[in-house]
Design a protein around this motif. Structure first.
Motif, mmCIF file in Angstrom:
data_model
loop_
_atom_site.group_PDB
_atom_site.id
_atom_site.type_symbol
_atom_site.label_atom_id
_atom_site.label_comp_id
_atom_site.label_asym_id
_atom_site.label_seq_id
_atom_site.Cartn_x
_atom_site.Cartn_y
_atom_site.Cartn_z
ATOM 1 N N LEU A 15 -0.933 0.621 0.361
ATOM 2 C CA LEU A 15 -0.645 2.002 0.714
ATOM 3 C C LEU A 15 -1.089 2.956 -0.398
ATOM 4 O O LEU A 15 -1.618 4.027 -0.116
ATOM 5 N N LEU A 16 -0.904 2.567 -1.640
ATOM 6 C CA LEU A 16 -1.313 3.421 -2.749
ATOM 7 C C LEU A 16 -2.823 3.641 -2.747
ATOM 8 O O LEU A 16 -3.301 4.768 -2.916
ATOM 9 N N ALA A 17 -3.585 2.582 -2.523
ATOM 10 C CA ALA A 17 -5.048 2.705 -2.506
ATOM 11 C C ALA A 17 -5.514 3.605 -1.367
ATOM 12 O O ALA A 17 -6.437 4.400 -1.538
ATOM 13 N N ILE A 18 -4.866 3.497 -0.233
ATOM 14 C CA ILE A 18 -5.234 4.332 0.914
ATOM 15 C C ILE A 18 -4.925 5.793 0.617
ATOM 16 O O ILE A 18 -5.733 6.687 0.902
ATOM 17 N N ASN A 19 -3.764 6.067 0.039
ATOM 18 C CA ASN A 19 -3.393 7.440 -0.296
ATOM 19 C C ASN A 19 -4.302 8.030 -1.368
ATOM 20 O O ASN A 19 -4.647 9.213 -1.301
ATOM 21 N N VAL A 20 -4.685 7.233 -2.342
ATOM 22 C CA VAL A 20 -5.587 7.712 -3.396
ATOM 23 C C VAL A 20 -6.944 8.063 -2.801
ATOM 24 O O VAL A 20 -7.534 9.098 -3.139
ATOM 25 N N ARG A 21 -7.427 7.243 -1.881
ATOM 26 C CA ARG A 21 -8.718 7.529 -1.250
ATOM 27 C C ARG A 21 -8.644 8.813 -0.427
ATOM 28 O O ARG A 21 -9.552 9.644 -0.465
ATOM 29 N N TYR A 22 -7.561 9.006 0.308
ATOM 30 C CA TYR A 22 -7.381 10.218 1.111
ATOM 31 C C TYR A 22 -7.330 11.453 0.209
ATOM 32 O O TYR A 22 -7.982 12.458 0.472
ATOM 33 N N GLN A 66 -9.480 8.577 7.029
ATOM 34 C CA GLN A 66 -8.541 8.289 5.956
ATOM 35 C C GLN A 66 -7.103 8.628 6.369
ATOM 36 O O GLN A 66 -6.171 7.914 6.033
ATOM 37 N N ARG A 67 -6.937 9.729 7.109
ATOM 38 C CA ARG A 67 -5.598 10.116 7.559
ATOM 39 C C ARG A 67 -5.032 9.069 8.514
ATOM 40 O O ARG A 67 -3.872 8.697 8.439
ATOM 41 N N ARG A 68 -5.883 8.566 9.419
ATOM 42 C CA ARG A 68 -5.430 7.513 10.342
ATOM 43 C C ARG A 68 -5.089 6.232 9.600
ATOM 44 O O ARG A 68 -4.160 5.516 9.971
ATOM 45 N N ALA A 69 -5.829 5.927 8.541
ATOM 46 C CA ALA A 69 -5.531 4.734 7.748
ATOM 47 C C ALA A 69 -4.165 4.861 7.081
ATOM 48 O O ALA A 69 -3.405 3.894 7.017
ATOM 49 N N VAL A 70 -3.831 6.050 6.591
ATOM 50 C CA VAL A 70 -2.520 6.281 5.986
ATOM 51 C C VAL A 70 -1.425 6.099 7.031
ATOM 52 O O VAL A 70 -0.414 5.426 6.793
ATOM 53 N N ASP A 72 -1.562 4.380 9.875
ATOM 54 C CA ASP A 72 -1.484 2.973 10.263
ATOM 55 C C ASP A 72 -0.757 2.142 9.211
ATOM 56 O O ASP A 72 0.053 1.274 9.541
ATOM 57 N N ALA A 73 -1.042 2.404 7.948
ATOM 58 C CA ALA A 73 -0.377 1.665 6.872
ATOM 59 C C ALA A 73 1.123 1.944 6.858
ATOM 60 O O ALA A 73 1.925 1.030 6.656
ATOM 61 N N MET A 74 1.494 3.185 7.097
ATOM 62 C CA MET A 74 2.919 3.519 7.132
ATOM 63 C C MET A 74 3.608 2.858 8.328
ATOM 64 O O MET A 74 4.728 2.353 8.208
ATOM 65 N N GLU A 75 2.942 2.840 9.480
ATOM 66 C CA GLU A 75 3.523 2.184 10.652
ATOM 67 C C GLU A 75 3.665 0.683 10.436
ATOM 68 O O GLU A 75 4.674 0.096 10.808
ATOM 69 N N ARG A 77 4.009 -0.785 7.606
ATOM 70 C CA ARG A 77 5.040 -0.992 6.574
ATOM 71 C C ARG A 77 6.439 -0.922 7.174
ATOM 72 O O ARG A 77 7.339 -1.624 6.735
ATOM 73 N N HIS A 78 6.624 -0.077 8.185
ATOM 74 C CA HIS A 78 7.929 0.105 8.793
ATOM 75 C C HIS A 78 8.051 -0.629 10.121
ATOM 76 O O HIS A 78 8.919 -0.312 10.926
ATOM 77 N N GLY A 79 7.195 -1.578 10.372
ATOM 78 C CA GLY A 79 7.292 -2.392 11.567
ATOM 79 C C GLY A 79 6.938 -1.667 12.852
ATOM 80 O O GLY A 79 7.439 -2.014 13.910
ATOM 81 N N GLY A 80 6.090 -0.663 12.775
ATOM 82 C CA GLY A 80 5.663 0.043 13.967
ATOM 83 C C GLY A 80 6.646 1.077 14.477
ATOM 84 O O GLY A 80 6.452 1.668 15.510
ATOM 85 N N GLN A 81 7.718 1.290 13.746
ATOM 86 C CA GLN A 81 8.720 2.294 14.151
ATOM 87 C C GLN A 81 8.379 3.630 13.533
ATOM 88 O O GLN A 81 7.878 3.711 12.434
ATOM 89 N N ARG A 82 8.678 4.693 14.266
ATOM 90 C CA ARG A 82 8.445 6.033 13.726
ATOM 91 C C ARG A 82 9.741 6.658 13.349
ATOM 92 O O ARG A 82 10.750 6.492 13.843
#
Length: 82
Positions: A15-22, A66-70, A72-75, A77-82
């Motif tokens: 998640l950190l790498a994705i956020n840094v890239r964004y 990049q925004r979609r990658a962030v 997706d990574a958050m979803e 990480r939280h098991g697909g729950q919003r």
């Protein structure tokens, strides 16, 4: 040799790498827009605010992957729950 039924999933980046890239994409876009605004002759606070607004609007379509990658990574990480 056996062929797998499903393609192998790509490894998830952290998640950190994705956020840094964004952040890097958005910062680079801001820098380019600010340079163009300064070359056009605007200066000071007006140049900064104009570059902030234009780069913010331009980053919506340009940083979509990049925004979609962030998201997706958050979803994931939280098991697909919003």
């Amino acid at each position: 040799m056996e062929r797998p039924d499903r393609p192998t999933p790509r490894p998830q980046r952290g998640l950190l790498a994705i956020n840094v890239r964004y952040f890097a994409v958005r910062a680079l876009l801001f820098g380019v827009v600010l340079a163009v605004v300064l070359l056009l002759g605007l200066g000071g606070l007006l140049a900064f605010l104009l570059a902030l607004a234009v780069s913010g609007l331009a980053s919506y379509p340009l940083a979509l992957r990049q925004r979609r990658a962030v998201i997706d990574a958050m979803e994931n990480r939280h098991g697909g729950q919003r």
